[in-house]
Write an enzyme that holds these catalytic residues in place. Structure first.
Site, PDB file in Angstrom:
ATOM      1  N   ALA A 196       0.865  -1.257   0.024  1.00  0.00           N
ATOM      2  CA  ALA A 196       0.035  -0.169  -0.002  1.00  0.00           C
ATOM      3  C   ALA A 196       0.918   1.238  -0.158  1.00  0.00           C
ATOM      4  CB  ALA A 196      -0.752  -0.041   1.206  1.00  0.00           C
ATOM      5  N   GLY A 230       6.651  -0.480  -3.215  1.00  0.00           N
ATOM      6  CA  GLY A 230       6.779  -1.889  -4.313  1.00  0.00           C
ATOM      7  C   GLY A 230       8.213  -1.869  -4.313  1.00  0.00           C
ATOM      8  N   ASP A 280      -1.716 -10.640  -2.451  1.00  0.00           N
ATOM      9  CA  ASP A 280      -0.547 -10.781  -1.480  1.00  0.00           C
ATOM     10  C   ASP A 280      -0.624 -11.567  -0.375  1.00  0.00           C
ATOM     11  OD1 ASP A 280      -1.935  -8.937  -0.080  1.00  0.00           O
ATOM     12  OD2 ASP A 280      -0.499  -7.244  -0.160  1.00  0.00           O
TER      13      ASP A 280
END
Length: 491
Positions: A14, A17, A240
């Site tokens: 969130a 990355g 995920d």
């Protein structure tokens, strides 16, 4: 000698990355992070968006850097759940995907229940009722922006959208589709009953494919642009949590796990979904995983609370590392104040320390003023919530688990791990930290034939990683305090 396999995993959280090359030598998996980048939402005229084109630019950077040390056999992408992009008739993105923390879904759960009873919706989808779920986001579009929905030909969840950018193929991977509250959990297909009840178009939903499917290869124009060799694009567990689930380093078929990151997800892996009155009452979700398995999970707000506090303190000019925050919490007075981590006021971004103080003030508790007191309040409250969720889950399944596998970034806090062992009264086996990336890599290796089974993948991960055990030390004291936490949070 086994031929070495190199695969490239993209893991989107969130707030950040990363691109990680996984190399498998036949015995262990070696990981090398080749690229890391921010994933910051962007507010535009009152709407919170994901900057998906910037994220795809970062994917290109990651692929280019990975290629410097040689070609990769495949690429896999995992992200958070529920969010999506819409494509028009030409396959072009209509607008940036909207962030699940955007306020557009306010009132949509209640609106949905006007058309389909809550018990029927849960009975079909088996999903925890949460305003962020895709179903309620789509309902908000139908109510507030019907012209946009009318232009859409295809809906793609975030990992599926990024896979489309890579390969040109539109598919819905099973695990990410199962976060939407639009999937019939038992039949493993889109629920026409749910969609028709809310007058939502089923024509925009793509074909659902099993987790671990190769959907194609890198687009030729993309390979030419970046100077890359073709690689397979694997639809790993796009959610995920399910990639992390694949990396739980257990030999047991029955196990309890806690994936601890921005969100905390506590649950187990089952052959079939569990949908009954007890699971509905506890609001436990069923998600799809590798091999068609069902994950029986409780979604809990996790490290988001500390992350958002840290952002506020940074805005105020105080740069605390997570290690420093843990030290301050360790030094703070125990069991002074509690919050319910999943209280609605803690979901949006903003001044989290002020909201925590307001909650404690409203519930008649001492107000935590110092940084350490606030972080300790969060950690203790999370541990209490984990215990509550574990009890609910065990009651639904009529099964008790003696230990808890704790995975993800949250295990870097030894304090939180010990608190979890004490609160739950269970041995906590912490590790791996990089569970999501390892699961992503393992699912790619399964797809390309380098690993034969999920059981073997978990054994390889167990042999590749260090696992730390935490034993309950103050379980009796924590059980006493749990009663007070329940009383405070039920107000």
């Amino acid at each position: 000698m086994t031929e070495e396999k190199r695969v490239l995993a993209f893991d989107f959280g969130a707030s950040s990355g990363r691109a990680v090359v996984g190399t498998f030598d036949g015995r262990t998996i070696h990981m090398e992070e080749v690229h890391r980048f921010a994933n910051d939402p962007v507010m535009v005229r009152g709407t919170m968006y994901w900057d998906v084109l910037r994220l795809f630019h970062e994917i290109k950077q990651g692929m280019t850097k990975a290629h410097l040390s040689g070609p990769v056999a495949s690429i896999g992408i995992d992200t958070w759940g529920v969010d999506f992009g819409l494509l028009d008739q030409r396959g072009n993105l209509l607008e940036n995907p909207v962030h699940y923390r955007d306020r557009r879904t306010a009132g949509m759960v209640e609106e949905a229940f006007r058309h389909i009873p809550q018990e029927k919706l849960y009975g079909i989808t088996g999903n925890q009722i949460m305003p962020i779920n895709t179903l309620f986001q789509l309902l908000s579009l139908k109510e507030q922006r019907p012209e946009l929905l009318a232009q859409a030909k295809t809906l793609l969840f975030m990992p599926d959208l990024l896979n489309y950018f890579l390969s040109g193929v539109c598919r819905a991977e099973y695990s990410i589709a199962s976060t939407s509250q639009m999937l019939d959990a038992r039949r493993r297909c889109w629920s026409k009953t749910v969609l028709d009840a809310l007058d939502l178009p089923d024509s925009i939903l793509p074909e659902i494919i099993p987790t671990g499917t190769c959907i194609g290869t890198l687009d030729a124009a993309l390979c030419e642009e970046l100077g890359l060799e073709p690689a397979e694009v694997i639809a790993v567990a796009g959610h995920d949590t399910q990639s992390a689930m694949a990396a739980v380093p257990t030999e047991q078929q029955e196990f309890l796990f806690l994936s601890c990151g921005t969100w905390s997800l506590l649950g187990t892996e089952l052959a079939e979904p569990v949908i009954n009155e007890a699971s509905e009452r506890a609001n436990i979700t069923n998600e799809g995983g590798y091999g068609g398995k069902a994950s029986f999970l409780k979604n809990i707000i996790g490290l988001w609370l500390i992350q958002e506090c840290r952002r506020q303190w940074m805005r105020e000019g105080h740069e605390y590392s997570f290690g420093e925050l843990e030290q301050l919490a360790r030094a703070a007075e125990p069991f002074r104040s509690f919050i319910h981590p999943d209280a609605p006021e803690f979901v949006p971004s903003g001044n989290m320390p002020a909201r925590i103080r307001d909650y404690c003030r409203r519930t008649g508790q001492p107000v935590p003023e110092s940084v350490g007191a606030i972080v300790r309040c969060i950690d203790e409250s999370l541990a209490m919530r984990y215990h509550q969720a574990a009890v609910e889950l065990e009651e639904c399944l009529d099964h008790t688990y003696p230990r808890l596998h704790m995975i993800g970034g949250g295990i870097q806090s030894r304090l939180l791990c010990q608190m979890t062992a004490d609160a739950c009264g269970k041995e906590v086996l912490a590790g791996p930290v990089e569970a999501t990336v390892l699961g992503n890599i393992a699912l790619q290796l399964l797809s390309v034939g380098a690993i034969e089974s999920l059981r073997e993948a978990r054994r390889i991960i167990r042999d590749s990683e260090s696992i730390q055990a935490y034993q309950p030390q103050e379980a009796e004291r924590w059980q006493e305090e749990y009663q007070r936490w329940e009383a405070v949070t039920s107000c």
